[in-house]
Design an enzyme around this catalytic site. Structure first.
Site, short mmCIF file in Angstrom:
data_model
loop_
_atom_site.label_atom_id
_atom_site.label_comp_id
_atom_site.label_asym_id
_atom_site.label_seq_id
_atom_site.Cartn_x
_atom_site.Cartn_y
_atom_site.Cartn_z
N SER A 45 -52.29 -36.58 8.28
CA SER A 45 -52.33 -37.51 9.31
C SER A 45 -51.03 -37.63 9.97
O SER A 45 -51.49 -38.38 11.34
CB SER A 45 -52.38 -38.84 8.84
OG SER A 45 -53.15 -39.43 7.83
N GLU A 63 0.94 -1.31 -0.34
CA GLU A 63 -0.32 0.05 -0.10
C GLU A 63 1.16 1.08 -0.07
O GLU A 63 0.52 2.17 -0.35
CB GLU A 63 -0.91 -0.10 0.75
CG GLU A 63 -1.98 -0.72 1.02
CD GLU A 63 -3.20 -0.91 -0.56
OE1 GLU A 63 -3.01 0.06 -0.45
OE2 GLU A 63 -3.55 -1.58 -0.20
#
Length: 569
Positions: free
Chosen positions: A338, A74
């Site tokens: 059911s 950087e």
């Protein structure tokens, strides 16, 4: 005179640019969204939300290769400039001019810090001037080491993580002080484009960027070429939890604000077992891609739960969370068919009947309604156990009447955790109300554990800034007599041993459960339990189109069998 007027003009210009400049002292104390970190039952990271911050690190606490990697990629002249780097600006301008495109930036690390801390991402000449002014202020206020520490602790590194410690824990499962060289390189490559190079979103791009940082470190002499190549070969990311666990994470996150009020960061250890979750996802996908596709089954949902506590061990809310985050296990309310019958039979047991009591399975007409029995051939009077085992509809309606009618069956269902709505007529015996898979699974847990109602839950423990918090889960309460729960378990074991749920049986295990199929095969269910685990399965289609003869005792029971077979005993 020119100097005087020029100085005045410059002062006015600076005032114009500084008019809406944020106050740096306040910006350094910016507020943020509280973070929520979800961990699986074994402590592995499951998900994060909000703004995730780790521990504040000092340069003396982190490996030297971490700031070295940052400066190499950087700002190599960071310790030589005053916040602005004229040499770097001229170099970037020359590269961009000769290449015909913007391929290099001239911002210093201090300028990046100023932008990240105080300004918006807006691209304009005004913002660049403000960035330069704030960079000069930062350089006058802090030492170079302090600026590095602020950057390392505040820079956004993707995935909601701010600072190197949070990112190290998120991506590698280690604190920043234990980062390896290649891990430092990967992290320091992220500020350029955190979303694009996020190791979780794009591991290949993250690896390529990490290798680029390692080459930059070699170019500055921090590493040899051989070391850089060796570290690049080591770049590998741990497998992240399946994205399909997103349904579970969404469910757990749903009511956190009410349960844990305040603004503190939360770390929640959940009940999710990643091995069981992976098993559930694999078995569900295998079934849907194979026999499910042939039978026109588009979706499915599965819940695995602890019968004693209601702790959810696995949850699949559909086939693929990435394509649809709708949770069919929690939010879809369907006719249970059911699988509702056990509540009808429980009401009858509470009215004095037993599994050996008999009931007729012959034809029945109530007003204009005549329930059918499918392919079942009437045998006369049957024990309740046999009637449930073979899911005989006319027998279930008669059991409903002897158990006090629709209101009594609905009351039992509500007592066990179902919320309805339920019809106030005899069709409730065949499951014409509404329920979610999660509700039904928890209700079956009460039958399995001897009659104690449990509330489905997904949080085992909670911490807020290292302080333990109560999870707030209600204790199980008795809703059934133990003897009634035991009798129902016996009847449901008959369903698997010799009835409609035989496909769910696993040799060597006492499995109990119930099948369910709704009209025109729109929904198929199997919910069963053995030992300390209850598993709920639903198959169907989101638009409720019929499946091809898929009953609860076929594919759902088979999926239950496959999951149970893969679970540890």
């Amino acid at each position: 005179m020119a100097a005087i007027w020029g100085g005045l003009a410059l002062g006015v210009l600076l005032l114009v640019f500084a008019w809406d400049l944020p106050r740096p002292e306040e910006a350094l104390e910016t507020t943020r969204r509280p973070s929520v970190t979800l961990e699986a039952a074994d402590g592995r990271l499951l998900s994060t939300s909000g703004d995730l911050y780790g521990e504040t690190v000092r340069l003396r606490d982190v490996p030297v290769h971490l700031p070295t990697a940052l400066l190499a990629i950087e700002d190599r002249r960071f310790r030589d400039h005053f916040g602005l780097d004229p040499v770097g600006l001229l170099r970037a301008a020359w590269v961009n001019l000769t290449s015909g495109r913007v391929s290099q930036g001239g911002s210093t690390l201090t300028q990046q810090l100023a932008k990240n801390l105080f300004l918006t991402p807006e691209r304009s000449f005004r913002r660049k001037v403000q960035e330069a002014m704030l960079a000069l202020w930062l350089e006058s206020r802090f030492t170079k080491d302090q600026l590095l520490e602020i950057y390392l602790n505040r820079v956004y590194l993707g995935g909601g993580a701010y600072g190197v410690d949070a990112a190290a824990r998120l991506y590698f499962g280690v604190p920043a002080r234990r980062l390896a060289i290649w891990q430092s390189a990967v992290l320091m490559g992220l500020p350029k484009a955190p979303s694009r190079y996020n190791p979780r979103a794009n591991p290949q791009a993250a690896a390529d960027r990490g290798a680029e940082v390692l080459r930059a470190m070699a170019a500055t002499g921090a590493l040899t070429e051989a070391q850089a190549n060796a570290e690049a070969e080591r770049i590998a990311f741990p497998p992240r939890p399946s994205r399909d666990a997103g349904w579970f994470a969404d469910w757990v996150n749903d009511d956190l604000a009410a349960r844990f009020p305040g603004s503190a960061d939360l770390t929640l250890r959940t009940t999710l077992d990643l091995r069981v979750q992976a098993l559930v996802e694999a078995k569900l996908e295998t079934l849907l891609a194979g026999p499910g596709a042939a039978a026109e089954v588009g979706q499915g949902a599965v819940v695995v739960m602890d019968v004693a506590t209601g702790a959810v061990r696995a949850m699949a809310g559909g086939r693929d969370y990435r394509r649809s985050s709708f949770n069919r296990a929690v939010s879809a309310r369907r006719q249970p068919g059911s699988v509702f019958k056990p509540f009808v039979y429980l009401a009858a047991l509470e009215h004095g009947l037993s599994p050996d009591s008999t009931v007729s399975d012959g034809p029945l007409t109530l007003g204009r309604w005549s329930p059918g029995n499918g392919g079942w051939r009437p045998r006369g009077d049957l024990p309740l156990e046999e009637a449930l085992a073979h899911s005989v509809n006319t027998a279930a309606v008669r059991v409903l009447v002897r158990g006090g009618g629709p209101k009594e069956a609905a009351a039992v269902a509500r007592r066990l955790g179902l919320t309805g709505p339920f019809p106030n007529d005899a069709t409730i015996a065949l499951g014409t109300g509404e329920a979610s898979l999660l509700e039904l699974t928890a209700a079956y847990a009460a039958i399995a554990n001897g009659g104690m109602r449990v509330v489905p839950n997904g949080i085992a423990s909670a911490r807020a800034e290292r302080r333990a918090l109560p999870s707030g889960e209600p204790a199980p309460i008795r809703v059934l007599q133990a003897e009634d729960a035991l009798a129902m378990r016996r009847m449901m074991e008959a369903v698997v041993n010799r009835g409609s749920g035989r496909a769910a049986g696993v040799p060597g295990r006492n499995v109990a459960g119930k099948t369910g199929t709704t009209q025109d095969f729109r929904d198929a269910w199997f919910i069963g339990f053995t030992g300390g685990t209850v598993i709920g399965v639903w198959l169907g289609n989101d638009d409720a189109t019929p499946m091809d003869d898929v009953r609860g005792g076929t594919l759902p029971a088979r999926l239950f069998h496959d999951i149970l077979e893969g679970l540890p005993r």
